[in-house]
Design an enzyme around this catalytic site. Structure first.
Site, PDB file in Angstrom:
ATOM      1  N   GLY B  61       0.799  -1.228   0.000  1.00 37.41           N
ATOM      2  CA  GLY B  61       0.000   0.000   0.000  1.00 37.41           C
ATOM      3  C   GLY B  61       0.825   1.267   0.000  1.00 37.41           C
ATOM      4  O   GLY B  61       1.972   1.277  -0.444  1.00 37.41           O
ATOM      5  N   SER B  62       0.217   2.325   0.530  1.00 39.98           N
ATOM      6  CA  SER B  62       0.809   3.657   0.443  1.00 39.98           C
ATOM      7  C   SER B  62       2.080   3.771   1.274  1.00 39.98           C
ATOM      8  O   SER B  62       2.191   3.220   2.370  1.00 39.98           O
ATOM      9  CB  SER B  62      -0.190   4.692   0.946  1.00 39.98           C
ATOM     10  OG  SER B  62       0.449   5.935   1.142  1.00 39.98           O
ATOM     11  N   THR B  63       3.040   4.546   0.733  1.00 38.94           N
ATOM     12  CA  THR B  63       4.273   4.814   1.460  1.00 38.94           C
ATOM     13  C   THR B  63       4.024   5.675   2.693  1.00 38.94           C
ATOM     14  O   THR B  63       4.882   5.775   3.560  1.00 38.94           O
ATOM     15  CB  THR B  63       5.289   5.536   0.553  1.00 38.94           C
ATOM     16  OG1 THR B  63       4.653   6.679  -0.017  1.00 38.94           O
ATOM     17  CG2 THR B  63       5.762   4.634  -0.566  1.00 38.94           C
ATOM     18  N   VAL B  64       2.851   6.287   2.779  1.00 40.88           N
ATOM     19  CA  VAL B  64       2.489   7.058   3.980  1.00 40.88           C
ATOM     20  C   VAL B  64       2.429   6.125   5.197  1.00 40.88           C
ATOM     21  O   VAL B  64       2.531   6.570   6.337  1.00 40.88           O
ATOM     22  CB  VAL B  64       1.148   7.804   3.761  1.00 40.88           C
ATOM     23  CG1 VAL B  64       0.721   8.538   5.010  1.00 40.88           C
ATOM     24  CG2 VAL B  64       1.273   8.778   2.605  1.00 40.88           C
TER      25      VAL B  64
END
Lengths: 397, 129
Positions: B61-64
């Site tokens: 998923g997101s690198t956040v």
């Protein structure tokens, strides 16, 4: 991984906690991905700026890093933020709290010495690497552009790893920093005319779905404005397929550097691109027309003077582009365009105002449905605008 | 049982072992305020990962997600340690900036049935009981 004595000291915290953390990130990534050592970089470009994407978690981290005294030691530019950077009220999509948090994020980067260019096309004005330079860039579309069109060398960095590289001035040597990984892996023969950003984007999406790694394009048909529009191809490849590099025959600087005669061949024709257009054709009238993904160049801005909007039309540009071309921007605004400065319609919360968006960008057509809950239409530029001059041909855009 | 592992984010941690055979996205799958897994598709749905040793194949998923891990550390809701099959950038960076001990190169299926884990991410081993 081999470390010099200086690097060992940095890793042991002798130069402070911020550098220690940055070194830990670089060394851990280097070990995992098989780097033999760190190499110096000439520049960094950092993503993870919009409050919409990184939220309170990201703001907290960046604030703490700035407070720890983190400073970048190479030229470092910054991706777009989540609102108009000149006047946050102008686009009518964020509230005061969003604006406050967004400003705090930008301020933290500024404190660390990052140039707040707020653009995903830093290569136009603010950050221009040379052929062969090792760099550490985040922002996937800029990564493909730098590797392919410029011939600089970068992996697809994330926000924290690009920041870590900027603080240390080095990056682990693996992936696209090494010759052997820059060779093409498949040959893509394109038997279709590419006349508009949307055509390049559709091609990028189609090819990315084939699961290719480093495509080598042979463009048999027209390739209008290739010098400018190559960015739309690269951006779509990167968004749809995690691709970091492409070659285009007789165009990109490393196209004939490596053996490519015996690669598997894949032929693409007009109907393949049509398939992408058909898939991205929301069955409703667009409320917003969105141009500038990736951010527009000065030439593209000038070309828009020959057209005028027929629907609310955003054109996204970097803050650096705005600052150097204020008169041109003012003229475009007089014609009726809404110029989004230092932001774009992906990283700003356009879902607060719009639900159906038409764009000429393959990358945007990939992200608008998920990031912005939009029903999306991918369409050629001349179908999204009204031509002011009957003689204006597509190729002038 | 003691198992060799690759040390990635240095440190030592121990706690009750929670195993997910599915990848985890810290952005979206976990509530950083409570430390509870909120993705219904995940086998650990509804479980609190705070203070636990969390084992899963890899990040996704997101690198956040890296920042969410950092936020969990600040909120006091972070896991005690993480075991991955093959760690990728999001979890590596997240673990380092959040001081969460992380090891990988452990087959998650091998951990089934064990209730407690000690993770030594200096020397590169885990012990499950």
């Amino acid at each position: 991984m081999y470390l010099t004595k200086e690097e060992e000291k940095a890793l042991d915290g002798e130069f402070g906690e911020a550098i220690e953390k940055a070194m830990q990130i670089l060394v851990a990534l280097g070990e995992v991905y098989g780097a033999d050592r760190l190499i110096k970089i000439t520049s960094a470009h950092i993503s993870g700026v919009s409050y919409k994407t990184i939220g309170d978690a990201g703001l907290q981290f960046l604030r703490d890093m700035a407070r720890l005294g983190a400073r970048v030691c190479v030229k470092t530019t910054l991706n777009p933020c989540g609102m108009d950077a000149v006047d946050w009220r102008s686009l009518g999509i964020v509230d005061e709290e969003f604006a406050r948090n967004q400003k705090a994020i930008i301020e933290s980067y500024k404190q660390m010495g990052v140039e707040t260019t707020l653009t995903c096309t830093p290569y136009y004005l603010s950050n221009k690497p040379d052929f062969g330079d090792h760099i550490a860039w985040a922002e996937s579309s800029a990564v493909v552009y730098a590797n392919s069109v410029i011939g600089a060398r970068t992996n697809r960095e994330g926000a924290p790893s690009a920041l870590a590289a900027a603080i240390v001035g080095k990056t682990p040597r693996y992936g696209y920093h090494l010759e052997e990984n820059r060779k093409a892996t498949e040959k893509i023969i394109v038997n279709a005319d590419l006349e508009d950003p949307a055509d390049f984007g559709a091609l990028g999406i189609y090819v990315a779905r084939l699961g290719v790694k480093v495509p080598y394009f042979i463009l048999k048909g027209k390739a209008v404005n290739l010098r400018i529009y190559a960015k739309y191809l690269g951006a779509a490849l990167a968004a749809e397929g995690s691709i970091a590099m492409m070659h285009i025959e007789e165009f990109t600087p490393e196209w004939d550097k490596y053996e490519h005669e015996f690669l598997d061949k894949i032929v693409i024709d007009k109907k393949d691109l049509k398939e992408i257009y058909e898939e991205k054709s929301c069955d409703a009238e667009e409320e917003l027309v969105a141009l500038g993904c990736p951010h527009l160049s000065k030439e593209e801005l000038k070309a828009l003077l020959n057209y005028k909007p027929k629907k609310p039309t955003w054109i996204s540009i970097g803050l650096d582009m705005y600052e150097k071309n204020r008169d041109l921007v003012r003229t475009l605004e007089k014609i009726g365009y809404i110029v989004a400065k230092g932001t774009c319609f992906i990283v700003s919360p356009i879902e607060n105002a719009f639900h159906i968006t038409a764009t000429n960008s393959g990358k945007a057509s990939r992200y608008l449905p998920s990031f912005c809950k939009q029903c999306v239409i991918l369409r050629r530029t001349d179908e999204l605008l009204v031509s002011c001059d009957e003689n204006t041909s597509k190729s002038n855009l | 049982m003691k198992i060799r592992a690759r040390a990635i984010s240095k440190g030592v941690g121990e706690g009750p072992l929670l195993i997910s055979d599915k990848p985890i996205s810290f952005l979206g799958d976990v509530d950083p305020r409570t430390g509870i897994i909120i993705n219904k598709e995940n086998p650990l749905y509804g479980k609190k990962i705070t203070g636990k040793v969390l084992a899963f194949p890899c990040g996704v998923g997101s690198t956040v997600g890296s920042y969410v891990m950092y936020q969990m550390r600040k909120n006091g809701t972070a896991p005690a340690a993480i075991i991955n099959e093959s760690a990728e950038t999001i979890i590596i960076v997240g673990a380092i900036i959040s001081n969460i001990p992380l090891v990988d190169s452990v087959r998650i299926t091998e951990l089934k049935g064990f209730k407690y884990a000690v993770v030594n991410a200096y020397e590169g081993w885990i012990e499950v009981t």
